[in-house]
Design an enzyme around this catalytic site. Structure first.
Site, PDB file in Angstrom:
ATOM      1  CE  LYS A   1     -13.299   8.944 -17.318  1.00 45.98           C
ATOM      2  NZ  LYS A   1     -13.605  10.187 -16.625  1.00 45.98           N
TER       3      LYS A   1
ATOM      4  NE  ARG B   1      -2.784   0.416   3.423  1.00 47.74           N
ATOM      5  CZ  ARG B   1      -2.009   0.542   4.513  1.00 47.74           C
ATOM      6  NH1 ARG B   1      -1.233   1.609   4.655  1.00 47.74           N
ATOM      7  NH2 ARG B   1      -2.011  -0.381   5.444  1.00 47.74           N
TER       8      ARG B   1
ATOM      9  CE1 TYR C   1     -17.265  12.357 -14.699  1.00 44.02           C
ATOM     10  CE2 TYR C   1     -16.646  12.350 -12.392  1.00 44.02           C
ATOM     11  CZ  TYR C   1     -17.068  11.680 -13.519  1.00 44.02           C
ATOM     12  OH  TYR C   1     -17.278  10.331 -13.463  1.00 44.02           O
TER      13      TYR C   1
ATOM     14  CG  ASP D   1     -10.526  17.092 -13.876  1.00 41.62           C
ATOM     15  OD1 ASP D   1      -9.879  16.517 -14.774  1.00 41.62           O
ATOM     16  OD2 ASP D   1     -11.519  16.582 -13.319  1.00 41.62           O
TER      17      ASP D   1
HETATM   18  C1  LIG Z   1     -14.099  10.574 -15.329  1.00 40.96           C
HETATM   19  C2  LIG Z   1     -13.726  11.897 -14.788  1.00 40.96           C
HETATM   20  C3  LIG Z   1     -13.418  12.075 -13.425  1.00 40.96           C
HETATM   21  C4  LIG Z   1     -13.501  10.948 -12.419  1.00 40.96           C
HETATM   22  O1  LIG Z   1     -12.555   9.967 -12.659  1.00 40.96           O
HETATM   23  P1  LIG Z   1     -12.785   8.400 -12.289  1.00 40.96           P
HETATM   24  O2  LIG Z   1     -11.507   7.776 -12.763  1.00 40.96           O
HETATM   25  O3  LIG Z   1     -14.005   7.948 -13.018  1.00 40.96           O
HETATM   26  O4  LIG Z   1     -12.958   8.337 -10.809  1.00 40.96           O
HETATM   27  C5  LIG Z   1     -13.037  13.337 -13.003  1.00 40.96           C
HETATM   28  N1  LIG Z   1     -12.997  14.385 -13.861  1.00 40.96           N
HETATM   29  C6  LIG Z   1     -13.300  14.260 -15.163  1.00 40.96           C
HETATM   30  C7  LIG Z   1     -13.234  15.447 -16.060  1.00 40.96           C
HETATM   31  C8  LIG Z   1     -13.691  13.010 -15.673  1.00 40.96           C
HETATM   32  O5  LIG Z   1     -14.017  12.896 -16.964  1.00 40.96           O
END
Ligand SMILES: *Cc1c(COP(=O)(O)O)cnc(C)c1O
Length: 384
Positions: free
Chosen positions: A200, A46, A98, A175
């Site tokens: 993503k 961890r 988001y 982000d």
């Molecule tokens: C998908 C997404 C998140 C969250 O990420 P996860 O890996 O699904 O927890 C945060 N910000 C944006 C812009 C996203 O597209």
């Protein structure tokens, strides 16, 4: 080193014991010690894992940052950042976040006493205007933005927002999920912390859920690493391997995502049954000039509206696709579509949605790296 070389090599060394060119998957929970406390820098998985360490160093290099820290999801990374604060501390966030980020802020951390203020940050002047003397008395600790935004691909001026936050001693989080580090590097524009849903574009193959934070400040990095271990939202080594492998083609994938999306946007723009296309690569997009300034390309996400106001027509189009798959998420090699009004934004009342410019006929595309002729053909037959 330039981006493509960093994507393949940064932080990655041949395995010292065998020479294996690919970073091994250290599928272990613990590490043997020679005598109590005498070990090779690894005690428990961890806390540290060599596959994860390589990925973290690689991600830091891609964002031109000093520290990379990975979590088990994008929201796991968001959770860690919000745990930097104490009850009474305020975060000013874009009102166009988001959905999951909004949810953890309002339904988890607000319950623990953190304060949130949601402001339209597409105009940096509105941030300055929103900062009351009370906000500036030291209680506002952070500003949180996304750019481009979901699903209308609005642009936020990172450098202009950073100039304001810096002048008030407030930290700025960006982000950077929609752009990926290939298209945009917020730390270079003055941001303090970059967050990614690695799920993503970084992973890029729709096979892993992961999050990451990249930053320069040593003290904050130390605290976030402490939270990573103390709270335990760590990714497994197999996932770290998959992401390292995905990143080796990030620059090549992003080039094709951008190329395909530009062509799809231009096709949709001239379609008689399409009333509006939201894509920063179009000259008609209000953020086009800003995108040219702060991004290396315009990205793989777009959304468009069908003429009329018929939700069933939008649903029919989405059911008719053969190549585009109807699914949440984005950033993979395969093309996906979503219907924000009935999927990601369904919990917002229709009047509220429409006030924010989110029509019932809006369709969001994550344009993949298939042959663009097939994608356009699929749109043509589905829209009819
Ligand atoms: C998908 C997404 C998140 C969250 O990420 P996860 O890996 O699904 O927890 C945060 N910000 C944006 C812009 C996203 O597209």
């Amino acid at each position: 080193m330039k981006f493509g070389t960093k994507a393949i090599h940064a932080g990655v060394e041949p395995d010292p014991t065998t020479g294996a060119i690919m970073t091994p998957i250290y599928q272990t929970s613990t590490y043997v010690q020679e005598s109590p406390g005498k070990h090779k820098g690894y005690e428990y998985a961890r806390t540290q894992n060599p596959t994860r360490t390589v990925l973290q160093n690689n991600l830091a290099a891609l964002e031109n940052g000093k520290h990379g820290i990975c979590y088990s999801s994008g929201l796991g990374a968001t959770d860690a950042i919000l745990k930097l604060f104490r009850p009474g501390d305020q975060i000013i966030a874009s009102n166009d976040l988001y959905g999951g980020t909004y949810r953890i802020m309002v339904r988890v951390f607000q319950e623990f006493g953190l304060k949130f203020k949601f402001v339209d940050l597409s105009d940096p002047g509105k941030l300055e205007a929103a900062l009351t003397p009370d906000d500036l008395s030291g209680r506002t600790k952070m500003v949180w933005i996304e750019t481009p935004t979901n699903p209308l691909l609005r642009l936020v001026d990172i450098a202009a927002i950073a100039a304001i936050t810096k002048s008030h001693g407030i930290q700025l989080v960006v982000d950077n999920t929609f752009a990926s580090p290939y298209l945009q590097n917020p730390l270079d524009l003055g941001a303090d912390i970059v967050l990614h849903s690695v799920t993503k574009y970084l992973g890029g193959h729709s096979d892993t859920v992961m999050g990451a934070i990249i930053l320069n400040n040593d003290e904050t990095a130390q605290r976030l690493t402490f939270i990573q271990n103390a709270c335990g939202a760590v990714p497994g080594p197999q996932d770290c391997f998959l992401v390292l492998r995905g990143i080796k083609t990030l620059h090549v994938r992003m080039e094709r995502h951008c190329e395909n999306t530009q062509k799809v946007a231009q096709y949709l723009q001239q379609h008689p049954k399409v009333s509006q296309v939201h894509y920063p690569g179009l000259e008609s997009h209000p953020g086009h000039e800003l995108a040219k300034r702060q991004m290396r390309g315009f990205g793989g996400m777009l959304s468009f509206e069908l003429s009329g106001d018929s939700m069933p027509e939008a649903v029919r189009v989405m059911e008719s696709f053969n190549v585009f798959s109807l699914a949440e998420s984005l950033g993979g090699v395969e093309s996906l579509c979503t219907h924000p009004a009935s999927m990601t934004h369904a919990s917002i009342p229709k009047e509220e949605r429409q006030k924010n410019g989110l029509k019932d006929t809006l369709i969001r595309l994550s344009v993949g790296i298939e042959d663009v002729d097939d994608l356009i053909q699929d749109l043509a037959q589905a829209i009819g």
